[in-house]
Scaffold this motif. Structure first.
Motif, PDB file in Angstrom:
ATOM      1  N   GLN A  16      -9.311  -2.406  29.065  1.00 56.38           N
ATOM      2  CA  GLN A  16      -8.332  -2.881  30.159  1.00 56.38           C
ATOM      3  C   GLN A  16      -8.748  -2.154  31.436  1.00 56.38           C
ATOM      4  O   GLN A  16      -9.261  -1.048  31.682  1.00 56.38           O
ATOM      5  N   GLY A  17      -8.424  -3.000  32.368  1.00 55.94           N
ATOM      6  CA  GLY A  17      -8.661  -2.398  33.715  1.00 55.94           C
ATOM      7  C   GLY A  17      -7.992  -3.260  34.943  1.00 55.94           C
ATOM      8  O   GLY A  17      -7.136  -4.526  34.542  1.00 55.94           O
ATOM      9  N   TYR A  18      -8.160  -2.943  35.909  1.00 54.94           N
ATOM     10  CA  TYR A  18      -7.419  -3.670  37.214  1.00 54.94           C
ATOM     11  C   TYR A  18      -8.481  -4.389  38.003  1.00 54.94           C
ATOM     12  O   TYR A  18      -9.424  -3.698  38.274  1.00 54.94           O
ATOM     13  N   GLY A  19      -8.311  -5.711  38.381  1.00 56.23           N
ATOM     14  CA  GLY A  19      -9.446  -6.194  38.824  1.00 56.23           C
ATOM     15  C   GLY A  19      -8.975  -7.703  39.380  1.00 56.23           C
ATOM     16  O   GLY A  19      -7.869  -8.036  39.272  1.00 56.23           O
ATOM     17  N   TYR A  20     -10.027  -8.604  39.705  1.00 54.15           N
ATOM     18  CA  TYR A  20      -9.657  -9.976  40.182  1.00 54.15           C
ATOM     19  C   TYR A  20      -9.715 -10.801  39.203  1.00 54.15           C
ATOM     20  O   TYR A  20     -10.629 -10.910  38.288  1.00 54.15           O
ATOM     21  N   CYS A  21      -8.807 -11.572  39.103  1.00 56.45           N
ATOM     22  CA  CYS A  21      -8.603 -12.592  38.057  1.00 56.45           C
ATOM     23  C   CYS A  21      -9.240 -13.860  38.583  1.00 56.45           C
ATOM     24  O   CYS A  21      -8.706 -14.420  39.557  1.00 56.45           O
ATOM     25  N   SER A  22     -10.258 -14.443  37.917  1.00 53.83           N
ATOM     26  CA  SER A  22     -10.963 -15.724  38.462  1.00 53.83           C
ATOM     27  C   SER A  22     -10.087 -17.142  38.203  1.00 53.83           C
ATOM     28  O   SER A  22     -10.586 -18.045  38.747  1.00 53.83           O
ATOM     29  N   TRP A  23      -9.217 -17.140  37.513  1.00 53.83           N
ATOM     30  CA  TRP A  23      -8.158 -18.222  37.180  1.00 53.83           C
ATOM     31  C   TRP A  23      -7.201 -18.143  38.309  1.00 53.83           C
ATOM     32  O   TRP A  23      -6.919 -19.470  38.606  1.00 53.83           O
ATOM     33  N   HIS A  24      -6.471 -17.339  38.569  1.00 50.93           N
ATOM     34  CA  HIS A  24      -5.384 -17.560  39.601  1.00 50.93           C
ATOM     35  C   HIS A  24      -5.666 -16.889  40.956  1.00 50.93           C
ATOM     36  O   HIS A  24      -4.871 -16.769  41.846  1.00 50.93           O
ATOM     37  N   HIS A  25      -7.037 -16.268  41.172  1.00 50.57           N
ATOM     38  CA  HIS A  25      -7.527 -15.846  42.330  1.00 50.57           C
ATOM     39  C   HIS A  25      -6.899 -14.875  42.910  1.00 50.57           C
ATOM     40  O   HIS A  25      -6.637 -14.833  44.327  1.00 50.57           O
ATOM     41  N   ALA A  51      -4.018 -11.365  31.487  1.00 53.40           N
ATOM     42  CA  ALA A  51      -3.232 -11.368  30.269  1.00 53.40           C
ATOM     43  C   ALA A  51      -2.802 -12.800  30.291  1.00 53.40           C
ATOM     44  O   ALA A  51      -2.689 -13.835  29.523  1.00 53.40           O
ATOM     45  N   PRO A  52      -1.681 -13.188  31.340  1.00 52.65           N
ATOM     46  CA  PRO A  52      -1.137 -14.376  31.279  1.00 52.65           C
ATOM     47  C   PRO A  52      -2.017 -15.443  31.712  1.00 52.65           C
ATOM     48  O   PRO A  52      -1.845 -16.462  30.973  1.00 52.65           O
ATOM     49  N   CYS A  53      -3.128 -15.425  32.278  1.00 55.21           N
ATOM     50  CA  CYS A  53      -4.191 -16.580  32.476  1.00 55.21           C
ATOM     51  C   CYS A  53      -4.842 -16.695  31.090  1.00 55.21           C
ATOM     52  O   CYS A  53      -5.048 -17.882  30.693  1.00 55.21           O
ATOM     53  N   ARG A  54      -5.277 -15.566  30.414  1.00 53.26           N
ATOM     54  CA  ARG A  54      -5.822 -15.807  29.216  1.00 53.26           C
ATOM     55  C   ARG A  54      -4.890 -16.697  28.291  1.00 53.26           C
ATOM     56  O   ARG A  54      -5.369 -17.509  27.434  1.00 53.26           O
ATOM     57  N   THR A  55      -3.559 -16.294  28.062  1.00 49.32           N
ATOM     58  CA  THR A  55      -2.873 -17.092  27.328  1.00 49.32           C
ATOM     59  C   THR A  55      -2.511 -18.352  27.675  1.00 49.32           C
ATOM     60  O   THR A  55      -2.669 -19.419  26.817  1.00 49.32           O
ATOM     61  N   ALA A  56      -2.560 -18.762  28.727  1.00 45.62           N
ATOM     62  CA  ALA A  56      -2.120 -19.956  29.577  1.00 45.62           C
ATOM     63  C   ALA A  56      -3.534 -20.972  29.171  1.00 45.62           C
ATOM     64  O   ALA A  56      -3.090 -22.100  29.121  1.00 45.62           O
TER      65      ALA A  56
END
Length: 66
Positions: A16-25, A51-56
């Motif tokens: 796990q890590g902290y980074g940029y989510c490519s789905w919600h930018h 995690a929320p974008c992976r689920t959605a």
């Protein structure tokens, strides 16, 4: 003998890590690698999702694929 408190299903071994989510930018915690796009003539791309974008979006992390 000492009893272990580690739960195999808790996800503690999952990277796990902290980074940029490519789905919600936006930056988010718990991002996971989703896709690697290799390009022969230029730089490739990697896509991470929180995690929320992976689920959605029903995204499966790259490390969890068969």
């Amino acid at each position: 003998m000492a009893e272990t408190t580690h739960d195999a299903t808790s996800g503690e071994d999952t990277p796990q890590g902290y980074g940029y989510c490519s789905w919600h930018h936006r930056f988010a915690g718990d991002v996971r690698l989703i896709d690697i796009v290799e390009q022969g003539t230029g730089p490739g791309h990697v896509h991470y999702a929180c995690a929320p974008c992976r689920t959605a979006y029903g995204l499966v992390p790259y490390a969890d694929r068969p």
